[in-house]
Design a protein around this motif. Sequence first.
Motif, short mmCIF file in Angstrom:
data_model
loop_
_atom_site.label_atom_id
_atom_site.label_comp_id
_atom_site.label_asym_id
_atom_site.label_seq_id
_atom_site.Cartn_x
_atom_site.Cartn_y
_atom_site.Cartn_z
N ALA A 41 27.20 -52.20 -0.30
CA ALA A 41 26.99 -50.96 -1.05
C ALA A 41 27.19 -51.18 -2.54
CB ALA A 41 27.92 -49.88 -0.54
N ARG A 42 28.21 -51.97 -2.88
CA ARG A 42 28.51 -52.26 -4.29
C ARG A 42 27.36 -53.01 -4.95
NH1 ARG A 42 31.28 -49.78 -7.62
NH2 ARG A 42 29.09 -49.62 -8.18
N LYS A 43 26.75 -53.90 -4.20
CA LYS A 43 25.65 -54.72 -4.73
C LYS A 43 24.39 -53.90 -4.94
CE LYS A 43 23.06 -58.96 -3.68
NZ LYS A 43 22.87 -60.07 -2.71
N GLU A 44 24.19 -52.87 -4.11
CA GLU A 44 22.91 -52.17 -4.07
C GLU A 44 22.91 -50.79 -4.74
OE1 GLU A 44 21.50 -54.33 0.11
OE2 GLU A 44 21.83 -52.17 0.06
N ASN A 45 24.07 -50.34 -5.25
CA ASN A 45 24.15 -48.99 -5.82
C ASN A 45 24.98 -48.98 -7.10
OD1 ASN A 45 23.12 -47.20 -3.34
ND2 ASN A 45 24.43 -48.82 -2.55
N GLU A 46 24.72 -47.98 -7.93
CA GLU A 46 25.49 -47.84 -9.18
C GLU A 46 26.87 -47.24 -8.92
OE1 GLU A 46 22.41 -46.72 -12.59
OE2 GLU A 46 21.97 -45.65 -10.72
N VAL A 47 26.97 -46.38 -7.93
CA VAL A 47 28.24 -45.73 -7.57
C VAL A 47 28.50 -45.95 -6.09
CG1 VAL A 47 29.45 -43.52 -7.36
CG2 VAL A 47 28.01 -43.97 -9.37
N VAL A 48 29.73 -46.27 -5.74
CA VAL A 48 30.11 -46.48 -4.34
C VAL A 48 31.19 -45.48 -3.94
CG1 VAL A 48 31.15 -48.05 -2.65
CG2 VAL A 48 29.51 -48.93 -4.34
N VAL A 49 30.93 -44.78 -2.84
CA VAL A 49 31.89 -43.84 -2.26
C VAL A 49 32.28 -44.34 -0.88
CG1 VAL A 49 32.32 -41.47 -1.51
CG2 VAL A 49 30.83 -41.92 -3.49
N VAL A 50 33.58 -44.45 -0.62
CA VAL A 50 34.08 -44.74 0.72
C VAL A 50 34.82 -43.50 1.21
CG1 VAL A 50 35.69 -46.11 2.11
CG2 VAL A 50 34.26 -47.22 0.37
N SER A 51 34.52 -43.06 2.41
CA SER A 51 35.26 -41.95 3.01
C SER A 51 36.17 -42.50 4.10
CB SER A 51 34.32 -40.89 3.57
OG SER A 51 33.56 -41.41 4.64
N ILE A 52 37.38 -41.96 4.16
CA ILE A 52 38.32 -42.28 5.23
C ILE A 52 38.74 -40.97 5.87
CG2 ILE A 52 40.60 -43.17 5.79
CD1 ILE A 52 40.28 -45.25 3.61
N PHE A 53 38.35 -40.80 7.12
CA PHE A 53 38.68 -39.58 7.85
C PHE A 53 38.63 -39.87 9.34
CE2 PHE A 53 37.27 -35.47 9.81
CZ PHE A 53 38.43 -34.75 9.55
N VAL A 54 39.76 -39.76 10.01
CA VAL A 54 39.80 -39.94 11.46
C VAL A 54 39.30 -38.63 12.07
CG1 VAL A 54 41.20 -40.50 13.47
CG2 VAL A 54 41.70 -41.58 11.27
N ASN A 55 38.06 -38.65 12.53
CA ASN A 55 37.35 -37.44 12.90
C ASN A 55 37.70 -36.98 14.31
OD1 ASN A 55 35.38 -35.36 12.96
ND2 ASN A 55 33.96 -36.76 13.97
N PRO A 56 38.40 -35.87 14.46
CA PRO A 56 38.86 -35.46 15.80
C PRO A 56 37.73 -35.06 16.74
CG PRO A 56 39.31 -33.74 14.19
CD PRO A 56 38.85 -34.93 13.41
N THR A 57 36.60 -34.60 16.22
CA THR A 57 35.56 -34.08 17.11
C THR A 57 34.82 -35.17 17.88
OG1 THR A 57 33.82 -34.06 15.40
CG2 THR A 57 35.22 -32.08 15.59
N GLN A 58 35.03 -36.44 17.51
CA GLN A 58 34.35 -37.51 18.26
C GLN A 58 35.26 -38.18 19.28
OE1 GLN A 58 33.61 -39.69 14.47
NE2 GLN A 58 34.10 -41.53 15.66
N PHE A 59 36.50 -37.68 19.40
CA PHE A 59 37.43 -38.20 20.41
C PHE A 59 37.45 -37.26 21.60
CE2 PHE A 59 38.82 -40.30 16.62
CZ PHE A 59 39.44 -41.47 17.01
N LEU A 60 37.44 -37.85 22.80
CA LEU A 60 37.59 -37.04 24.01
C LEU A 60 39.06 -36.72 24.23
CD1 LEU A 60 35.08 -38.77 26.44
CD2 LEU A 60 34.65 -37.19 24.56
N ALA A 61 39.32 -35.80 25.16
CA ALA A 61 40.69 -35.32 25.38
C ALA A 61 41.66 -36.43 25.74
CB ALA A 61 40.68 -34.24 26.46
N ASN A 62 41.18 -37.45 26.47
CA ASN A 62 42.08 -38.51 26.95
C ASN A 62 42.03 -39.76 26.08
OD1 ASN A 62 39.46 -39.16 27.65
ND2 ASN A 62 40.01 -40.09 29.61
N GLU A 63 41.44 -39.67 24.88
CA GLU A 63 41.30 -40.85 24.03
C GLU A 63 42.43 -40.95 23.01
OE1 GLU A 63 36.55 -41.82 24.42
OE2 GLU A 63 37.20 -40.70 22.65
N ASP A 64 42.30 -41.94 22.10
CA ASP A 64 43.44 -42.37 21.29
C ASP A 64 43.50 -41.76 19.90
OD1 ASP A 64 41.17 -43.68 20.46
OD2 ASP A 64 42.14 -45.62 20.17
N LEU A 65 43.14 -40.47 19.77
CA LEU A 65 43.17 -39.84 18.45
C LEU A 65 44.54 -39.92 17.80
CD1 LEU A 65 41.99 -38.09 16.18
CD2 LEU A 65 42.51 -36.07 17.57
N ASP A 66 45.58 -39.57 18.54
CA ASP A 66 46.93 -39.51 17.95
C ASP A 66 47.46 -40.89 17.56
OD1 ASP A 66 46.99 -36.78 18.18
OD2 ASP A 66 47.98 -36.78 20.13
#
Length: 275
Positions: A41-66
């Motif tokens: 991304a750094r090589k191909e763009n003038e500005v680079v944005v990285v997002s960090i977010f552990v997204n709860p909606t993609q975890f099932l009830a029995n998965e390792d969100l916590d």
Amino acid sequence: MKIINNIQELKLQLQQENKTIGLVPTMGSLHEGHISLIKKARKENEVVVVSIFVNPTQFLANEDLDKYPRKDESDKKICALCEVDYLFMPNINTMYSQDEVLIKAPKINSFILEGEKRPGHFDGVLQIVLKLFNIVNPTNAYFGKKDAQQLSLVMQMVENFYMDVTIVPCEIVRESDGLALSSRNVYLSHDEKAEALKVSQSLNLASKLVVNLELNCSTIIENMKTALSSEKIEIEYVSIVNRKFQTIETIELKNSIILVAVKIGTTRLIDNIWI
């Protein structure tokens, strides 16, 4: 590097930039695989944005969100060293309200393979990716090929919703022993990691079979299952599809993906090769 938690602040900053923007969406616990995306991304763009977010909606009830690994301070240092311009680190209340308009993944391609094992997972993935695209308005967005089905569905969403962003698929990064890098690798014990190497070894075997002109998918899959055979490995699936994630009987050169998902102890691992 600016660390931003507020959506409106990030949108305002990026609007003032008026430059090409590369977005790398992550759930943190960054490793060399993520770093390879950021560098591209750094090589191909003038500005680079990285997002960090552990997204709860993609975890099932029995998965390792916590217990999903979180390394915020380390992640900040990595992003700074990679010359990221903006690190977006929102919390759940920033990204979600109580009563949301929902996005649904397609009925067929999101209910096979990963979707069969994790029903509803891709609804959550597409929901958060769509939000990030609308916040950042990136020129290019970078996704690893290891999550091949996710990559395919994100590309389909962009096409179906006529979104003005280019999705850039990035190669899988592996440890020197062949194990595909994943934030969940930290869950593996020493003995379990030794077993996990059979995943990449089975894919290497498949590649050799194709090189030797064995193109029958059933034969390749049976050989891979034999290579994966172990009391410590639970095979969830070994599958061969084309780039549209349709099951095929014969390898289509430059249009096939061989995928594996296994469980070793409590750790679930996925890997693939693109043929």
